[in-house]
Design a protein around this motif. Structure first.
Motif, PDB file in Angstrom:
ATOM      1  N   PRO A 160     -23.398 -15.222   7.882  1.00  0.00           N
ATOM      2  CA  PRO A 160     -23.932 -14.156   8.739  1.00  0.00           C
ATOM      3  C   PRO A 160     -22.937 -13.014   8.878  1.00  0.00           C
ATOM      4  O   PRO A 160     -21.719 -13.226   8.787  1.00  0.00           O
ATOM      5  N   PRO A 161     -23.444 -11.805   9.114  1.00  0.00           N
ATOM      6  CA  PRO A 161     -22.537 -10.671   9.273  1.00  0.00           C
ATOM      7  C   PRO A 161     -21.730 -10.783  10.563  1.00  0.00           C
ATOM      8  O   PRO A 161     -22.160 -11.403  11.533  1.00  0.00           O
ATOM      9  N   LEU A 162     -20.575 -10.164  10.543  1.00  0.00           N
ATOM     10  CA  LEU A 162     -19.751 -10.068  11.743  1.00  0.00           C
ATOM     11  C   LEU A 162     -20.315  -8.973  12.633  1.00  0.00           C
ATOM     12  O   LEU A 162     -20.701  -7.907  12.151  1.00  0.00           O
ATOM     13  N   VAL A 163     -20.350  -9.221  13.915  1.00  0.00           N
ATOM     14  CA  VAL A 163     -20.825  -8.237  14.887  1.00  0.00           C
ATOM     15  C   VAL A 163     -19.644  -7.364  15.302  1.00  0.00           C
ATOM     16  O   VAL A 163     -18.564  -7.875  15.593  1.00  0.00           O
ATOM     17  N   TRP A 164     -19.858  -6.054  15.313  1.00  0.00           N
ATOM     18  CA  TRP A 164     -18.816  -5.110  15.717  1.00  0.00           C
ATOM     19  C   TRP A 164     -18.507  -5.260  17.195  1.00  0.00           C
ATOM     20  O   TRP A 164     -19.416  -5.342  18.023  1.00  0.00           O
ATOM     21  N   ARG A 165     -17.224  -5.289  17.534  1.00  0.00           N
ATOM     22  CA  ARG A 165     -16.779  -5.309  18.934  1.00  0.00           C
ATOM     23  C   ARG A 165     -15.811  -4.153  19.137  1.00  0.00           C
ATOM     24  O   ARG A 165     -14.725  -4.138  18.539  1.00  0.00           O
ATOM     25  N   GLU A 166     -16.169  -3.208  19.968  1.00  0.00           N
ATOM     26  CA  GLU A 166     -15.320  -2.034  20.192  1.00  0.00           C
ATOM     27  C   GLU A 166     -14.009  -2.416  20.876  1.00  0.00           C
ATOM     28  O   GLU A 166     -12.969  -1.840  20.570  1.00  0.00           O
ATOM     29  N   ASP A 167     -14.026  -3.417  21.762  1.00  0.00           N
ATOM     30  CA  ASP A 167     -12.773  -3.813  22.394  1.00  0.00           C
ATOM     31  C   ASP A 167     -11.805  -4.412  21.366  1.00  0.00           C
ATOM     32  O   ASP A 167     -10.589  -4.206  21.444  1.00  0.00           O
ATOM     33  N   VAL A 168     -12.343  -5.119  20.396  1.00  0.00           N
ATOM     34  CA  VAL A 168     -11.515  -5.672  19.319  1.00  0.00           C
ATOM     35  C   VAL A 168     -11.001  -4.532  18.439  1.00  0.00           C
ATOM     36  O   VAL A 168      -9.838  -4.529  18.019  1.00  0.00           O
ATOM     37  N   ALA A 169     -11.846  -3.550  18.173  1.00  0.00           N
ATOM     38  CA  ALA A 169     -11.429  -2.384  17.384  1.00  0.00           C
ATOM     39  C   ALA A 169     -10.292  -1.626  18.085  1.00  0.00           C
ATOM     40  O   ALA A 169      -9.360  -1.160  17.425  1.00  0.00           O
ATOM     41  N   ARG A 170     -10.359  -1.512  19.404  1.00  0.00           N
ATOM     42  CA  ARG A 170      -9.272  -0.842  20.138  1.00  0.00           C
ATOM     43  C   ARG A 170      -7.949  -1.585  19.947  1.00  0.00           C
ATOM     44  O   ARG A 170      -6.895  -0.959  19.755  1.00  0.00           O
ATOM     45  N   ALA A 171      -7.988  -2.905  19.998  1.00  0.00           N
ATOM     46  CA  ALA A 171      -6.780  -3.696  19.769  1.00  0.00           C
ATOM     47  C   ALA A 171      -6.281  -3.513  18.328  1.00  0.00           C
ATOM     48  O   ALA A 171      -5.074  -3.409  18.087  1.00  0.00           O
ATOM     49  N   ALA A 172      -7.214  -3.449  17.377  1.00  0.00           N
ATOM     50  CA  ALA A 172      -6.844  -3.240  15.971  1.00  0.00           C
ATOM     51  C   ALA A 172      -6.244  -1.847  15.772  1.00  0.00           C
ATOM     52  O   ALA A 172      -5.233  -1.690  15.070  1.00  0.00           O
ATOM     53  N   ARG A 173      -6.844  -0.832  16.391  1.00  0.00           N
ATOM     54  CA  ARG A 173      -6.308   0.537  16.293  1.00  0.00           C
ATOM     55  C   ARG A 173      -4.892   0.607  16.862  1.00  0.00           C
ATOM     56  O   ARG A 173      -4.024   1.286  16.310  1.00  0.00           O
ATOM     57  N   ASP A 174      -4.688  -0.089  17.958  1.00  0.00           N
ATOM     58  CA  ASP A 174      -3.377  -0.078  18.591  1.00  0.00           C
ATOM     59  C   ASP A 174      -2.326  -0.680  17.650  1.00  0.00           C
ATOM     60  O   ASP A 174      -1.221  -0.153  17.539  1.00  0.00           O
ATOM     61  N   HIS A 175      -2.671  -1.768  16.968  1.00  0.00           N
ATOM     62  CA  HIS A 175      -1.714  -2.377  16.044  1.00  0.00           C
ATOM     63  C   HIS A 175      -1.441  -1.438  14.869  1.00  0.00           C
ATOM     64  O   HIS A 175      -0.280  -1.249  14.470  1.00  0.00           O
ATOM     65  N   SER A 176      -2.488  -0.823  14.319  1.00  0.00           N
ATOM     66  CA  SER A 176      -2.297   0.132  13.218  1.00  0.00           C
ATOM     67  C   SER A 176      -1.411   1.290  13.662  1.00  0.00           C
ATOM     68  O   SER A 176      -0.518   1.721  12.934  1.00  0.00           O
ATOM     69  N   LYS A 177      -1.650   1.786  14.859  1.00  0.00           N
ATOM     70  CA  LYS A 177      -0.864   2.899  15.408  1.00  0.00           C
ATOM     71  C   LYS A 177       0.599   2.492  15.566  1.00  0.00           C
ATOM     72  O   LYS A 177       1.513   3.246  15.196  1.00  0.00           O
ATOM     73  N   ASN A 178       0.836   1.311  16.099  1.00  0.00           N
ATOM     74  CA  ASN A 178       2.202   0.835  16.271  1.00  0.00           C
ATOM     75  C   ASN A 178       2.913   0.676  14.931  1.00  0.00           C
ATOM     76  O   ASN A 178       4.090   1.039  14.800  1.00  0.00           O
ATOM     77  N   MET A 179       2.221   0.143  13.925  1.00  0.00           N
ATOM     78  CA  MET A 179       2.842  -0.001  12.605  1.00  0.00           C
ATOM     79  C   MET A 179       3.217   1.367  12.041  1.00  0.00           C
ATOM     80  O   MET A 179       4.315   1.552  11.505  1.00  0.00           O
ATOM     81  N   ALA A 180       2.305   2.341  12.165  1.00  0.00           N
ATOM     82  CA  ALA A 180       2.550   3.683  11.623  1.00  0.00           C
ATOM     83  C   ALA A 180       3.689   4.377  12.361  1.00  0.00           C
ATOM     84  O   ALA A 180       4.590   4.943  11.738  1.00  0.00           O
ATOM     85  N   GLU A 181       3.651   4.341  13.680  1.00  0.00           N
ATOM     86  CA  GLU A 181       4.639   5.074  14.474  1.00  0.00           C
ATOM     87  C   GLU A 181       6.019   4.433  14.467  1.00  0.00           C
ATOM     88  O   GLU A 181       7.024   5.128  14.525  1.00  0.00           O
ATOM     89  N   ARG A 182       6.055   3.094  14.402  1.00  0.00           N
ATOM     90  CA  ARG A 182       7.343   2.402  14.502  1.00  0.00           C
ATOM     91  C   ARG A 182       7.835   1.895  13.145  1.00  0.00           C
ATOM     92  O   ARG A 182       8.806   1.152  13.057  1.00  0.00           O
ATOM     93  N   ASN A 183       7.111   2.319  12.089  1.00  0.00           N
ATOM     94  CA  ASN A 183       7.543   2.079  10.709  1.00  0.00           C
ATOM     95  C   ASN A 183       7.783   0.602  10.392  1.00  0.00           C
ATOM     96  O   ASN A 183       8.866   0.210   9.957  1.00  0.00           O
ATOM     97  N   PHE A 184       6.766  -0.232  10.639  1.00  0.00           N
ATOM     98  CA  PHE A 184       6.803  -1.626  10.199  1.00  0.00           C
ATOM     99  C   PHE A 184       5.431  -1.979   9.654  1.00  0.00           C
ATOM    100  O   PHE A 184       4.455  -1.283   9.904  1.00  0.00           O
TER     101      PHE A 184
END
Length: 155
Positions: A39-63
């Motif tokens: 079955p397809p995965l259901v989109w969760r915006e709260d999960v996306a916010r957590a994912a965006r935060d991790h991507s942002k931290n990796m980009a900004e803090r260079n890891f």
């Protein structure tokens, strides 16, 4: 279809383009699940916010790692965003210079046994994707978080 590298654009993607890219990744992952008769995965915006935060931290803090040196692994980061979960997993990807970052990322994940296992994990029912563009190195940082909410959670 083979992916062509292109000279990275000097133009930064807009927020709208980044959100569209997140949805494209989510759609391509669900196509892989469909091929596997899952079955397809259901989109969760709260999960996306957590994912965006991790991507942002990796980009900004260079890891580039599943473990944030300050905030920990995906389970701790989901708790920080107060996302209820019973099971969780995460895929990350970093790239620049491709015409279709979503397709390149999903193809790369499908070629990696551990990442492929997350995408095709029957236990996961919901997901969110976070994409951040770093103008300093002109790279996209992608994080996809998978969860299974606790029994009885309606979201």
């Amino acid at each position: 279809m083979p992916q062509r590298r292109r000279e990275p654009s000097r133009k930064e993607p807009t927020e709208r383009e980044l959100r569209d890219l997140e949805q494209r990744v989510h759609h391509l992952v669900n196509e892989q699940r469909c091929r596997a008769k899952l079955p397809p995965l259901v989109w969760r915006e709260d999960v996306a916010r957590a994912a965006r935060d991790h991507s942002k931290n990796m980009a900004e803090r260079n890891f580039f790692d599943h473990e944030d040196p300050r905030l920990g692994n995906v389970d701790k980061r989901l708790n920080r965003f107060r996302v209820p979960w019973r099971a969780c997993g995460e895929n990350i990807f970093m790239l620049h210079g491709y015409e279709n970052p979503a397709q390149v990322a999903v193809q790369g994940w499908m070629e990696s046994p551990g990442h492929r296992a997350n995408i095709l994990q029957k236990e996961f029912t919901h997901a969110g994707v976070g994409v951040v563009y770093c103008p300093r190195d002109r790279r996209y940082y992608l994080t996809q978080i998978f969860i299974r909410p606790p029994d009885g959670t309606k979201r």
